[in-house]
Design a protein around this motif. Structure first.
Motif, PDB file in Angstrom:
ATOM      1  N   ILE A  44      14.358  64.489 -73.553  1.00 22.11           N
ATOM      2  CA  ILE A  44      14.082  63.984 -72.240  1.00 22.11           C
ATOM      3  C   ILE A  44      15.257  64.243 -71.377  1.00 22.11           C
ATOM      4  N   GLY A  45      16.361  64.101 -71.865  1.00 24.03           N
ATOM      5  CA  GLY A  45      17.522  64.498 -71.109  1.00 24.03           C
ATOM      6  C   GLY A  45      18.420  63.293 -70.474  1.00 24.03           C
ATOM      7  N   GLY A  46      18.345  61.994 -71.136  1.00 21.96           N
ATOM      8  CA  GLY A  46      19.069  61.030 -70.763  1.00 21.96           C
ATOM      9  C   GLY A  46      18.615  60.427 -69.654  1.00 21.96           C
ATOM     10  N   VAL A  47      19.260  59.423 -69.167  1.00 20.31           N
ATOM     11  CA  VAL A  47      18.898  58.469 -68.027  1.00 20.31           C
ATOM     12  C   VAL A  47      20.075  57.873 -67.396  1.00 20.31           C
ATOM     13  N   MET A  48      20.070  57.967 -66.116  1.00 22.65           N
ATOM     14  CA  MET A  48      20.913  57.579 -64.960  1.00 22.65           C
ATOM     15  C   MET A  48      20.641  56.178 -64.473  1.00 22.65           C
ATOM     16  N   ILE A  49      21.337  55.090 -64.490  1.00 25.21           N
ATOM     17  CA  ILE A  49      21.067  53.814 -64.066  1.00 25.21           C
ATOM     18  C   ILE A  49      21.861  53.118 -62.799  1.00 25.21           C
ATOM     19  N   MET A  50      21.062  53.269 -61.846  1.00 27.35           N
ATOM     20  CA  MET A  50      22.041  52.664 -60.860  1.00 27.35           C
ATOM     21  C   MET A  50      21.385  51.605 -60.322  1.00 27.35           C
ATOM     22  N   LYS A  57      23.352  46.051 -66.984  1.00 25.93           N
ATOM     23  CA  LYS A  57      23.244  47.622 -67.387  1.00 25.93           C
ATOM     24  C   LYS A  57      23.861  47.699 -68.682  1.00 25.93           C
ATOM     25  N   SER A  58      25.128  47.243 -68.936  1.00 29.00           N
ATOM     26  CA  SER A  58      25.879  47.662 -70.235  1.00 29.00           C
ATOM     27  C   SER A  58      25.310  47.075 -71.420  1.00 29.00           C
ATOM     28  N   THR A  59      24.746  45.862 -71.157  1.00 26.82           N
ATOM     29  CA  THR A  59      24.192  44.871 -72.087  1.00 26.82           C
ATOM     30  C   THR A  59      23.011  45.457 -72.399  1.00 26.82           C
ATOM     31  N   THR A  60      22.179  46.021 -71.616  1.00 26.82           N
ATOM     32  CA  THR A  60      21.124  46.549 -72.181  1.00 26.82           C
ATOM     33  C   THR A  60      21.076  47.778 -72.903  1.00 26.82           C
ATOM     34  N   ARG A 193      24.455  66.814 -79.821  1.00 27.08           N
ATOM     35  CA  ARG A 193      23.224  66.162 -79.464  1.00 27.08           C
ATOM     36  C   ARG A 193      23.267  64.796 -79.395  1.00 27.08           C
ATOM     37  N   PHE A 194      23.212  64.541 -78.092  1.00 30.58           N
ATOM     38  CA  PHE A 194      23.151  62.752 -77.923  1.00 30.58           C
ATOM     39  C   PHE A 194      22.240  62.569 -76.729  1.00 30.58           C
ATOM     40  N   VAL A 195      22.081  61.171 -76.581  1.00 31.30           N
ATOM     41  CA  VAL A 195      21.211  60.775 -75.359  1.00 31.30           C
ATOM     42  C   VAL A 195      22.481  60.340 -74.526  1.00 31.30           C
ATOM     43  N   LEU A 196      22.599  60.985 -73.212  1.00 30.46           N
ATOM     44  CA  LEU A 196      23.636  60.633 -72.239  1.00 30.46           C
ATOM     45  C   LEU A 196      22.865  59.579 -71.390  1.00 30.46           C
ATOM     46  N   VAL A 197      23.802  58.458 -71.100  1.00 28.53           N
ATOM     47  CA  VAL A 197      23.308  57.401 -70.598  1.00 28.53           C
ATOM     48  C   VAL A 197      24.490  57.127 -69.318  1.00 28.53           C
ATOM     49  N   GLY A 198      24.213  57.056 -68.200  1.00 31.95           N
ATOM     50  CA  GLY A 198      25.100  56.944 -67.107  1.00 31.95           C
ATOM     51  C   GLY A 198      24.628  55.540 -66.320  1.00 31.95           C
ATOM     52  N   SER A 199      25.633  54.851 -65.868  1.00 35.40           N
ATOM     53  CA  SER A 199      25.205  53.689 -65.082  1.00 35.40           C
ATOM     54  C   SER A 199      26.220  53.629 -63.835  1.00 35.40           C
ATOM     55  N   GLY A 200      25.952  53.081 -62.881  1.00 35.99           N
ATOM     56  CA  GLY A 200      26.645  53.075 -61.663  1.00 35.99           C
ATOM     57  C   GLY A 200      26.143  52.123 -60.634  1.00 35.99           C
ATOM     58  N   ASN A 201      27.156  51.788 -59.518  1.00 39.02           N
ATOM     59  CA  ASN A 201      26.604  51.183 -58.367  1.00 39.02           C
ATOM     60  C   ASN A 201      26.557  51.851 -57.173  1.00 39.02           C
ATOM     61  N   PRO A 202      25.468  52.018 -56.443  1.00 35.57           N
ATOM     62  CA  PRO A 202      25.246  53.111 -55.402  1.00 35.57           C
ATOM     63  C   PRO A 202      26.148  52.708 -54.468  1.00 35.57           C
ATOM     64  N   GLU A 203      26.520  51.705 -54.172  1.00 34.49           N
ATOM     65  CA  GLU A 203      27.636  51.453 -53.255  1.00 34.49           C
ATOM     66  C   GLU A 203      29.007  51.987 -53.385  1.00 34.49           C
ATOM     67  N   GLU A 204      29.273  52.610 -54.569  1.00 32.37           N
ATOM     68  CA  GLU A 204      30.566  53.086 -54.707  1.00 32.37           C
ATOM     69  C   GLU A 204      30.483  54.539 -54.881  1.00 32.37           C
ATOM     70  N   GLY A 205      29.479  55.262 -54.511  1.00 33.36           N
ATOM     71  CA  GLY A 205      29.370  56.663 -54.103  1.00 33.36           C
ATOM     72  C   GLY A 205      28.026  57.035 -54.932  1.00 33.36           C
ATOM     73  N   GLU A 206      27.449  58.407 -54.588  1.00 30.37           N
ATOM     74  CA  GLU A 206      26.475  58.842 -55.187  1.00 30.37           C
ATOM     75  C   GLU A 206      26.731  60.040 -55.890  1.00 30.37           C
ATOM     76  N   LEU A 207      26.031  60.472 -57.003  1.00 33.78           N
ATOM     77  CA  LEU A 207      26.481  61.724 -57.504  1.00 33.78           C
ATOM     78  C   LEU A 207      25.872  62.924 -56.818  1.00 33.78           C
ATOM     79  N   ARG A 208      26.545  64.144 -56.944  1.00 31.30           N
ATOM     80  CA  ARG A 208      26.204  65.359 -56.556  1.00 31.30           C
ATOM     81  C   ARG A 208      24.752  65.602 -56.824  1.00 31.30           C
ATOM     82  N   ILE A 221      17.799  49.394 -60.565  1.00 35.10           N
ATOM     83  CA  ILE A 221      17.549  48.289 -60.950  1.00 35.10           C
ATOM     84  C   ILE A 221      18.191  47.343 -59.898  1.00 35.10           C
ATOM     85  N   LYS A 222      17.551  46.176 -59.430  1.00 32.75           N
ATOM     86  CA  LYS A 222      17.850  45.270 -58.545  1.00 32.75           C
ATOM     87  C   LYS A 222      18.371  43.807 -59.177  1.00 32.75           C
TER      88      LYS A 222
END
Length: 356
Positions: A44-50, A57-60, A193-208, A221-222
């Motif tokens: 599927i290609g991983g998941v970005m969690i904002m 986020k990290s706990t899950t 071959r790995f599942v790439l998981v990224g997390s971040g806070n949208p207030e600190e900037g968006e990815l390109r 997530i809110k």
């Protein structure tokens, strides 16, 4: 006394740090679903969690890794090589297989690798010892984090603060399944071959946008607002912190059931089909939303199949598509700074008009 201290140190060293149980996590259903589908089908290609700070986020993410069944690897191999799948073998293991040598194996926990923000390219990709290669003719490779994450999960916290060049390297490896390191004309290639998981806070900037598009799914997530749910979350966390082993015991049955469901879904996935008419509807949604490229179509098809497999079915239905399509498309829409409607709501509006 000295021997007693050695025994205590040995016991503590062998003791695995408890991980908060996945089934004890309250709320955040969108994030949990995205992670479950990615471990059922890593393609599927991983998941970005904002989301907001302090929303688990990290706990899950660490909890999902703890659920996965152990994997069989070639013993003493630096890349967690699969003993029989040619695409998941390092060159050294491939050579042994081609010679007909016996490959001893062992079972290990699915690797869960954290990528620190300050990591260098050498730390991520690995390094070649040029001096040894030139003086002794020996190709010596020091594996990086991509090698350790092979066949596991690579987690990047605050990915939106990571250097763009490193993000490019990660996404290229995640997309191709291989990592290539080249120094002074010497090249080493290994499976990644790995599942790439990224997390971040949208207030600190968006990815390109072009980088965001490379993540298969995007979960938003809110902070939970409902007082009773907030109390339940605090109670669960307090219970775990005061006595993690009692908490783990309490959720052991649910954890075992979920582990079994994931393993069964992984086995069933190759037999899941999606009707042509439904595939056309998915592409119609992507076309109506003016999604660039075909990644949105491909990922939605994959995610819907993974969800059907998770629900013990071999055929995708329209509800499967409706459940996953927002996760797969919301981050692929062209951003209009003057538009007030949320991208997730925009996807839902189009989905409701087409997938009836």
């Amino acid at each position: 006394m000295y021997e007693f201290n050695i025994i205590i140190v040995s016991i503590l060293k062998d003791k695995v740090r408890p991980v908060f149980p996945f089934t004890a996590i309250v709320g955040q259903e969108e994030m949990k679903l995205a992670l479950l589908l990615n471990v059922i089908d890593p393609k599927i290609g991983g998941v970005m969690i904002m989301g907001d700070r302090g929303t688990g986020k990290s706990t899950t993410i660490r909890a999902i890794a703890d659920l996965l069944p152990k994997i069989e690897v070639a013993q003493n191999d630096l890349f967690n090589s699969h003993p029989s799948d040619y695409d998941l073998m390092s060159d050294a293991v491939k050579t042994q297989v081609e010679k007909g040598d016996h490959i001893p194996t062992q079972f290990i926990d699915v690797p869960m690798v954290d990528l620190p923000l300050g990591a260098t390219e050498d730390r991520v990709c690995g390094t070649i010892d040029i001096e040894k290669a030139l003086t002794e003719g020996i190709k010596t490779f020091e594996p990086g984090l991509l090698a350790k994450a092979n066949r596991g999960i690579l987690y990047v916290d605050e990915v939106n603060l990571l250097d763009d060049h490193l993000v490019d390297v990660l996404l290229d490896a995640a997309a191709s399944g291989w990592n290539t390191v080249e120094r002074e004309g010497i090249s080493v290639r290994h499976p990644a071959r790995f599942v790439l998981v990224g997390s971040g806070n949208p207030e600190e900037g968006e990815l390109r946008p072009q980088l965001l598009d490379r993540f298969g799914m995007h979960a938003e997530i809110k902070t939970v607002k409902e007082p009773s749910l907030r109390v339940k979350i605090v109670e669960q966390r307090s219970k775990f912190d005061s006595n993690p082993y009692v908490c783990l015991q309490e959720f052991q049955e649910e954890q075992d059931r979920l582990k079994s469901s994931i393993a069964t879904a992984q086995d069933r996935l190759s037999n899941v089909t999606i009707d042509y008419d439904l595939r056309v509807k998915i592409s119609e949604v992507c076309g109506t939303l003016d999604v660039d490229g075909l990644r949105g179509d491909i990922v939605t098809n994959r995610a819907a199949k993974a969800l059907a497999a998770y629900h013990n079915r071999t055929n995708v239905d329209i509800d499967d598509v409706k459940t996953v399509i927002t996760l797969c498309l919301r981050h692929r829409l062209r951003k209009d700074p003057l538009e007030t409607i949320d991208s997730g709501n925009k996807v839902q509006q189009v989905v409701e008009s087409i997938l009836k």
